[in-house]
Motif scaffolding. Structure first.
Motif, PDB file in Angstrom:
ATOM      1  N   MET A 154       0.829  -1.206   0.000  1.00  0.00           N
ATOM      2  CA  MET A 154       0.000   0.000   0.000  1.00  0.00           C
ATOM      3  C   MET A 154       0.865   1.259   0.000  1.00  0.00           C
ATOM      4  O   MET A 154       0.531   2.249  -0.653  1.00  0.00           O
ATOM      5  CB  MET A 154      -0.944   0.014   1.203  1.00  0.00           C
ATOM      6  N   THR A 155       1.981   1.230   0.709  1.00  0.00           N
ATOM      7  CA  THR A 155       2.886   2.377   0.699  1.00  0.00           C
ATOM      8  C   THR A 155       3.428   2.610  -0.703  1.00  0.00           C
ATOM      9  O   THR A 155       3.484   3.748  -1.178  1.00  0.00           O
ATOM     10  CB  THR A 155       4.044   2.155   1.678  1.00  0.00           C
ATOM     11  N   LEU A 156       3.807   1.541  -1.382  1.00  0.00           N
ATOM     12  CA  LEU A 156       4.329   1.683  -2.743  1.00  0.00           C
ATOM     13  C   LEU A 156       3.266   2.168  -3.717  1.00  0.00           C
ATOM     14  O   LEU A 156       3.567   2.868  -4.676  1.00  0.00           O
ATOM     15  CB  LEU A 156       4.910   0.356  -3.227  1.00  0.00           C
ATOM     16  N   LEU A 157       2.022   1.818  -3.469  1.00  0.00           N
ATOM     17  CA  LEU A 157       0.950   2.258  -4.358  1.00  0.00           C
ATOM     18  C   LEU A 157       0.466   3.666  -4.042  1.00  0.00           C
ATOM     19  O   LEU A 157       0.148   4.436  -4.943  1.00  0.00           O
ATOM     20  CB  LEU A 157      -0.228   1.284  -4.279  1.00  0.00           C
ATOM     21  N   VAL A 158       0.398   4.004  -2.766  1.00  0.00           N
ATOM     22  CA  VAL A 158      -0.173   5.289  -2.366  1.00  0.00           C
ATOM     23  C   VAL A 158       0.848   6.418  -2.447  1.00  0.00           C
ATOM     24  O   VAL A 158       0.481   7.563  -2.730  1.00  0.00           O
ATOM     25  CB  VAL A 158      -0.771   5.176  -0.942  1.00  0.00           C
ATOM     26  N   ALA A 159       2.113   6.142  -2.237  1.00  0.00           N
ATOM     27  CA  ALA A 159       3.129   7.199  -2.241  1.00  0.00           C
ATOM     28  C   ALA A 159       3.160   7.992  -3.545  1.00  0.00           C
ATOM     29  O   ALA A 159       3.180   9.230  -3.500  1.00  0.00           O
ATOM     30  CB  ALA A 159       4.502   6.622  -1.921  1.00  0.00           C
ATOM     31  N   PRO A 160       3.133   7.345  -4.723  1.00  0.00           N
ATOM     32  CA  PRO A 160       3.092   8.160  -5.947  1.00  0.00           C
ATOM     33  C   PRO A 160       1.823   8.993  -6.071  1.00  0.00           C
ATOM     34  O   PRO A 160       1.863  10.115  -6.579  1.00  0.00           O
ATOM     35  CB  PRO A 160       3.174   7.129  -7.077  1.00  0.00           C
ATOM     36  N   LEU A 161       0.699   8.450  -5.609  1.00  0.00           N
ATOM     37  CA  LEU A 161      -0.537   9.241  -5.650  1.00  0.00           C
ATOM     38  C   LEU A 161      -0.415  10.490  -4.793  1.00  0.00           C
ATOM     39  O   LEU A 161      -0.842  11.578  -5.194  1.00  0.00           O
ATOM     40  CB  LEU A 161      -1.720   8.400  -5.171  1.00  0.00           C
ATOM     41  N   LEU A 162       0.154  10.331  -3.612  1.00  0.00           N
ATOM     42  CA  LEU A 162       0.339  11.492  -2.747  1.00  0.00           C
ATOM     43  C   LEU A 162       1.320  12.484  -3.346  1.00  0.00           C
ATOM     44  O   LEU A 162       1.082  13.688  -3.332  1.00  0.00           O
ATOM     45  CB  LEU A 162       0.826  11.041  -1.367  1.00  0.00           C
ATOM     46  N   GLU A 163       2.408  11.967  -3.879  1.00  0.00           N
ATOM     47  CA  GLU A 163       3.470  12.829  -4.396  1.00  0.00           C
ATOM     48  C   GLU A 163       3.035  13.634  -5.614  1.00  0.00           C
ATOM     49  O   GLU A 163       3.351  14.818  -5.729  1.00  0.00           O
ATOM     50  CB  GLU A 163       4.689  11.977  -4.748  1.00  0.00           C
ATOM     51  N   TYR A 164       2.320  12.992  -6.530  1.00  0.00           N
ATOM     52  CA  TYR A 164       2.003  13.647  -7.795  1.00  0.00           C
ATOM     53  C   TYR A 164       0.598  14.224  -7.873  1.00  0.00           C
ATOM     54  O   TYR A 164       0.284  14.954  -8.801  1.00  0.00           O
ATOM     55  CB  TYR A 164       2.228  12.679  -8.961  1.00  0.00           C
ATOM     56  N   TRP A 165      -0.273  13.881  -6.906  1.00  0.00           N
ATOM     57  CA  TRP A 165      -1.618  14.422  -6.973  1.00  0.00           C
ATOM     58  C   TRP A 165      -2.001  15.175  -5.701  1.00  0.00           C
ATOM     59  O   TRP A 165      -2.342  16.351  -5.754  1.00  0.00           O
ATOM     60  CB  TRP A 165      -2.627  13.298  -7.237  1.00  0.00           C
TER      61      TRP A 165
END
Length: 137
Positions: free
Chosen positions: A98-109
Motif C-alpha cells: 500500500m505504501t508503494l501504491l499510495v506514495a506516488p498518488l500522494l506525491e504527484y496528486w
C-alpha cells in the motif's frame, strides 16, 4: 541560545564544529523519535498479522480433522487457500504494498493539490489584509 554562546568564536570553550554537530543531532531527535514509534507500530502490525494467520490455520486444521473422520479420501489434492504460505506473506506485506501504491498518488496528486490550495488561501488572505490596511489607513 546556549549552544551558540558556547562556541569558541563567541567566547565559549567548545570547538565550533562540535557545537554544530550537536545542533545537527538535536535537529534529528524528533525524526528519530518518530522512526522508533513507526518501527514499534510496524512490528506490532506484523505480529498481529502473524497471529491472525496462525489462528486461522488452527481453525482450519480443527475443521479438517472434523471433516476427515466423516469424508472419504477424494480431496487428497485439494489445497485450501488458508493453508498456503502465500496468504501469510500477503498479510505481512500488505502495508508495504500500500505504501508503494499510495506514495506516488500522494506525491504527484495530493501534495500538489494541497500546496496549490494553500497558496490560493495565502494569496487571498494577504489581499484581504492589504485591503483592511488600505481601508483603515
Amino acid at each position: 541560545m546556549y549552544l551558540e554562546s558556547s562556541k569558541r568564536c563567541h567566547g565559549g570553550r567548545v570547538d565550533d564544529a562540535a557545537v554544530d554537530h550537536a545542533k545537527d543531532f538535536l535537529l534529528l531527535c524528533p525524526v528519530l523519535g518518530l522512526a522508533i514509534a513507526y518501527a514499534a507500530a510496524y512490528a506490532y502490525a506484523v505480529a498481529l498479522f502473524a497471529a491472525q494467520w496462525d489462528l486461522e490455520a488452527r481453525r482450519a486444521a480443527r475443521n479438517d480433522d472434523d471433516d476427515a473422520s466423516s469424508s472419504d479420501d477424494d480431496d487428497v489434492f485439494d489445497v485450501a487457500p488458508h493453508r498456503s504460505a502465500v496468504r501469510r506473506a500477503l498479510l505481512e506485506n500488505y502495508d508495504s504494498a500500500m505504501t508503494l501504491l499510495v506514495a506516488p498518488l500522494l506525491e504527484y496528486w495530493a501534495y500538489p493539490f494541497i500546496e496549490a490550495r494553500r497558496r490560493r488561501r495565502g494569496a487571498a488572505a494577504s489581499a484581504a489584509a492589504a485591503g483592511r490596511r488600505a481601508a483603515s489607513g
